[in-house]
Design a protein around this motif. Structure first.
Motif, PDB file in Angstrom:
ATOM      1  N   PRO A  20     -11.086   6.065 -17.544  1.00  0.00           N
ATOM      2  CA  PRO A  20     -10.177   5.026 -17.130  1.00  0.00           C
ATOM      3  C   PRO A  20      -9.069   4.783 -17.887  1.00  0.00           C
ATOM      4  N   VAL A  21      -9.075   4.893 -19.358  1.00  0.00           N
ATOM      5  CA  VAL A  21      -8.171   4.350 -20.173  1.00  0.00           C
ATOM      6  C   VAL A  21      -6.779   5.476 -20.076  1.00  0.00           C
ATOM      7  N   PRO A  22      -6.880   6.660 -20.038  1.00  0.00           N
ATOM      8  CA  PRO A  22      -5.827   7.403 -19.870  1.00  0.00           C
ATOM      9  C   PRO A  22      -5.270   7.285 -18.282  1.00  0.00           C
ATOM     10  N   PHE A  23      -6.181   7.168 -17.257  1.00  0.00           N
ATOM     11  CA  PHE A  23      -5.953   7.240 -16.038  1.00  0.00           C
ATOM     12  C   PHE A  23      -4.966   5.906 -16.040  1.00  0.00           C
ATOM     13  N   LEU A  24      -5.508   4.742 -16.220  1.00  0.00           N
ATOM     14  CA  LEU A  24      -4.710   3.448 -15.997  1.00  0.00           C
ATOM     15  C   LEU A  24      -3.569   3.449 -16.882  1.00  0.00           C
ATOM     16  N   LYS A  25      -3.418   4.291 -18.108  1.00  0.00           N
ATOM     17  CA  LYS A  25      -2.403   4.108 -18.834  1.00  0.00           C
ATOM     18  C   LYS A  25      -1.253   4.936 -18.054  1.00  0.00           C
ATOM     19  N   GLY A  26      -1.548   5.996 -17.414  1.00  0.00           N
ATOM     20  CA  GLY A  26      -0.611   6.813 -16.620  1.00  0.00           C
ATOM     21  C   GLY A  26      -0.137   5.854 -15.464  1.00  0.00           C
ATOM     22  N   VAL A  27      -1.093   5.343 -14.879  1.00  0.00           N
ATOM     23  CA  VAL A  27      -0.872   4.451 -13.524  1.00  0.00           C
ATOM     24  C   VAL A  27       0.398   3.208 -13.916  1.00  0.00           C
ATOM     25  N   PHE A  28       0.006   2.709 -15.064  1.00  0.00           N
ATOM     26  CA  PHE A  28       0.761   1.327 -15.339  1.00  0.00           C
ATOM     27  C   PHE A  28       2.076   1.946 -15.908  1.00  0.00           C
ATOM     28  N   GLY A  29       2.069   3.013 -16.420  1.00  0.00           N
ATOM     29  CA  GLY A  29       3.436   3.612 -16.999  1.00  0.00           C
ATOM     30  C   GLY A  29       4.753   3.914 -15.549  1.00  0.00           C
ATOM     31  N   ILE A  30       3.946   3.642 -14.295  1.00  0.00           N
ATOM     32  CA  ILE A  30       4.857   4.044 -13.367  1.00  0.00           C
ATOM     33  C   ILE A  30       5.424   2.433 -12.733  1.00  0.00           C
ATOM     34  N   GLN A  31       6.767   2.249 -12.631  1.00  0.00           N
ATOM     35  CA  GLN A  31       7.259   1.030 -12.309  1.00  0.00           C
ATOM     36  C   GLN A  31       6.940   0.557 -10.988  1.00  0.00           C
ATOM     37  N   LEU A  32       7.166   1.678  -9.931  1.00  0.00           N
ATOM     38  CA  LEU A  32       6.632   1.450  -8.703  1.00  0.00           C
ATOM     39  C   LEU A  32       5.240   0.978  -8.559  1.00  0.00           C
ATOM     40  N   VAL A  33       4.438   1.140  -9.105  1.00  0.00           N
ATOM     41  CA  VAL A  33       2.995   0.742  -9.050  1.00  0.00           C
ATOM     42  C   VAL A  33       2.997  -0.815  -9.321  1.00  0.00           C
ATOM     43  N   TRP A  34       3.895  -1.280 -10.486  1.00  0.00           N
ATOM     44  CA  TRP A  34       3.919  -2.653 -10.876  1.00  0.00           C
ATOM     45  C   TRP A  34       4.314  -3.466  -9.645  1.00  0.00           C
ATOM     46  N   LEU A  35       5.403  -2.688  -8.904  1.00  0.00           N
ATOM     47  CA  LEU A  35       5.996  -3.449  -7.752  1.00  0.00           C
ATOM     48  C   LEU A  35       4.931  -3.663  -6.586  1.00  0.00           C
ATOM     49  N   ALA A  36       4.297  -2.587  -6.519  1.00  0.00           N
ATOM     50  CA  ALA A  36       3.362  -2.578  -5.332  1.00  0.00           C
ATOM     51  C   ALA A  36       2.060  -3.397  -5.660  1.00  0.00           C
ATOM     52  N   ILE A  37       1.938  -3.551  -6.943  1.00  0.00           N
ATOM     53  CA  ILE A  37       0.693  -4.783  -7.183  1.00  0.00           C
ATOM     54  C   ILE A  37       1.053  -5.910  -6.954  1.00  0.00           C
ATOM     55  N   ALA A  38       2.552  -6.201  -7.411  1.00  0.00           N
ATOM     56  CA  ALA A  38       3.021  -7.561  -7.121  1.00  0.00           C
ATOM     57  C   ALA A  38       2.956  -7.830  -5.591  1.00  0.00           C
ATOM     58  N   LEU A  39       3.357  -6.819  -4.806  1.00  0.00           N
ATOM     59  CA  LEU A  39       3.354  -7.236  -3.451  1.00  0.00           C
ATOM     60  C   LEU A  39       1.913  -7.633  -3.060  1.00  0.00           C
ATOM     61  N   LEU A  40       0.881  -6.643  -3.540  1.00  0.00           N
ATOM     62  CA  LEU A  40      -0.223  -6.958  -2.874  1.00  0.00           C
ATOM     63  C   LEU A  40      -1.127  -8.197  -3.362  1.00  0.00           C
ATOM     64  N   ALA A  41      -0.464  -8.573  -4.780  1.00  0.00           N
ATOM     65  CA  ALA A  41      -0.963  -9.922  -5.207  1.00  0.00           C
ATOM     66  C   ALA A  41      -0.145 -11.097  -4.291  1.00  0.00           C
ATOM     67  N   LEU A  42       0.823 -10.916  -4.052  1.00  0.00           N
ATOM     68  CA  LEU A  42       1.564 -11.635  -3.172  1.00  0.00           C
ATOM     69  C   LEU A  42       0.584 -11.865  -1.592  1.00  0.00           C
ATOM     70  N   TRP A  43       0.362 -10.554  -1.257  1.00  0.00           N
ATOM     71  CA  TRP A  43      -0.444 -10.617  -0.185  1.00  0.00           C
ATOM     72  C   TRP A  43      -1.613 -11.308  -0.129  1.00  0.00           C
ATOM     73  N   TYR A  44      -2.438 -11.132  -1.150  1.00  0.00           N
ATOM     74  CA  TYR A  44      -3.757 -11.768  -1.178  1.00  0.00           C
ATOM     75  C   TYR A  44      -3.619 -13.489  -1.400  1.00  0.00           C
ATOM     76  N   GLN A  59       0.829  -1.335  -0.152  1.00  0.00           N
ATOM     77  CA  GLN A  59      -0.032  -0.026   0.053  1.00  0.00           C
ATOM     78  C   GLN A  59       0.804   1.248   0.124  1.00  0.00           C
ATOM     79  N   VAL A  60       1.949   1.391   0.690  1.00  0.00           N
ATOM     80  CA  VAL A  60       2.650   2.295   0.718  1.00  0.00           C
ATOM     81  C   VAL A  60       3.340   2.678  -0.690  1.00  0.00           C
ATOM     82  N   LEU A  61       3.843   1.570  -1.185  1.00  0.00           N
ATOM     83  CA  LEU A  61       4.579   1.831  -2.700  1.00  0.00           C
ATOM     84  C   LEU A  61       3.616   2.120  -3.601  1.00  0.00           C
ATOM     85  N   LEU A  62       2.482   1.725  -3.255  1.00  0.00           N
ATOM     86  CA  LEU A  62       1.116   1.949  -4.120  1.00  0.00           C
ATOM     87  C   LEU A  62       0.996   3.731  -4.067  1.00  0.00           C
ATOM     88  N   LYS A  63       0.912   4.035  -2.967  1.00  0.00           N
ATOM     89  CA  LYS A  63       0.804   5.598  -2.882  1.00  0.00           C
ATOM     90  C   LYS A  63       1.740   6.305  -3.369  1.00  0.00           C
TER      91      LYS A  63
END
Lengths: 120, 147
Positions: free
Chosen positions: A37-61, A18-22
């Motif tokens: 949604p489309v430009p927003f998600l494009k912006g979001v997934f252009g950030i490497q830190l978000v990928w790392l955060a989502i990987a951690l959250l998937a692991l958490w899940y 959550q902290v890395l996501l923020k």
């Protein structure tokens, strides 16, 4: 004992995720935050830190689901309460967010409530 | 609670203050998470439901989870984590009430007290976070290079 270790891992994964996501999301340019949604998600997934955060959250899940299938819910519920105090602390220290005294009180009430609901 | 249901402050948005728009996003996250949990509960935990319907429920629940995560991304891009996180715990209370309503799960005095406490805590956090107060410049703006 193994449960305690697993719980610490789960809480740590959630906090770090959550902290890395923020941190990642705060790099999005302001206009994109209110975009569709489309430009927003494009912006979001252009950030490497978000990928790392989502990987951690998937692991958490998956860890969390794994624990839930192996242990009784009444043994596991402290996770969801512990999460929140630590999260406020980490948000304050790492993200330098201002947490007002009333918000601590509110979070305390919520924690007590979650404890009662999940632990019954 | 006039502040949180009020108009949008598009230019004056500050991550340290809960705007009306951000509050609505958080509410949407809560609805999506509650729906997801109740759908998954119905799909996995109940032998009464035929398998075909159980699959539909699980798929719908997963979809709600994904929608909830998208809304969470939206919310978190606008407000502090320490504001958003306590509020979404309201879904715990909603799931408890929904479980009682849909699946006849028991809702004893302990759970009712818990639900009440969660509701009070969330209201307090929402009210406090939406108050007008002097705020420092955002700790991390998209323009500052090291954020």
């Amino acid at each position: 004992m193994i449960l305690l270790v697993l719980m610490i891992i789960v809480v740590a994964l959630q906090l770090a995720g959550q902290v890395l996501l923020k941190k990642g999301l705060s790099r999005i340019p302001a206009p994109l935050r209110q975009a569709g949604p489309v430009p927003f998600l494009k912006g979001v997934f252009g950030i490497q830190l978000v990928w790392l955060a989502i990987a951690l959250l998937a692991l958490w899940y998956f860890f969390y689901l794994g624990i839930l299938t192996r242990f009784d819910i009444s043994q596991v519920f402290p996770i969801s309460t512990l999460d929140m105090v630590l999260l406020l602390l980490v948000a304050r220290v790492v993200l330098r967010e201002k947490v007002t005294p009333l918000r601590w009180v509110g979070a305390g009430l919520i924690m007590a409530g979650v404890w009662l609901v999940a632990g019954s | 609670m006039s502040d949180i249901s009020g108009r949008e402050e598009s230019s004056g948005d500050h991550p340290g203050r809960l705007s009306g728009a951000a509050f609505r996003l958080i509410l949407a996250v809560i609805v999506a998470e509650t729906a997801a949990q109740l759908l998954l509960k119905g799909g996995m935990g109940h032998d009464l439901i035929p398998t075909r319907w159980a699959v539909v429920l699980v798929v719908a629940g997963t979809f709600c989870y994904m929608a909830g995560f998208y809304l969470w991304l939206k919310a978190l891009s606008r407000i502090d984590l320490s504001i958003a996180m306590p509020l979404v715990n309201l879904s715990m209370a909603c799931v408890a009430v929904g479980g009682w309503w849909l699946y006849g799960e028991n809702l004893g005095p302990q759970r009712l007290l818990g639900i009440l406490l969660i509701f009070c805590g969330v209201s307090l956090c929402a009210w406090d976070s939406s108050r007008k107060r002097r705020l420092p410049p955002p700790a991390s703006t998209p323009l500052s290079p090291g954020s």
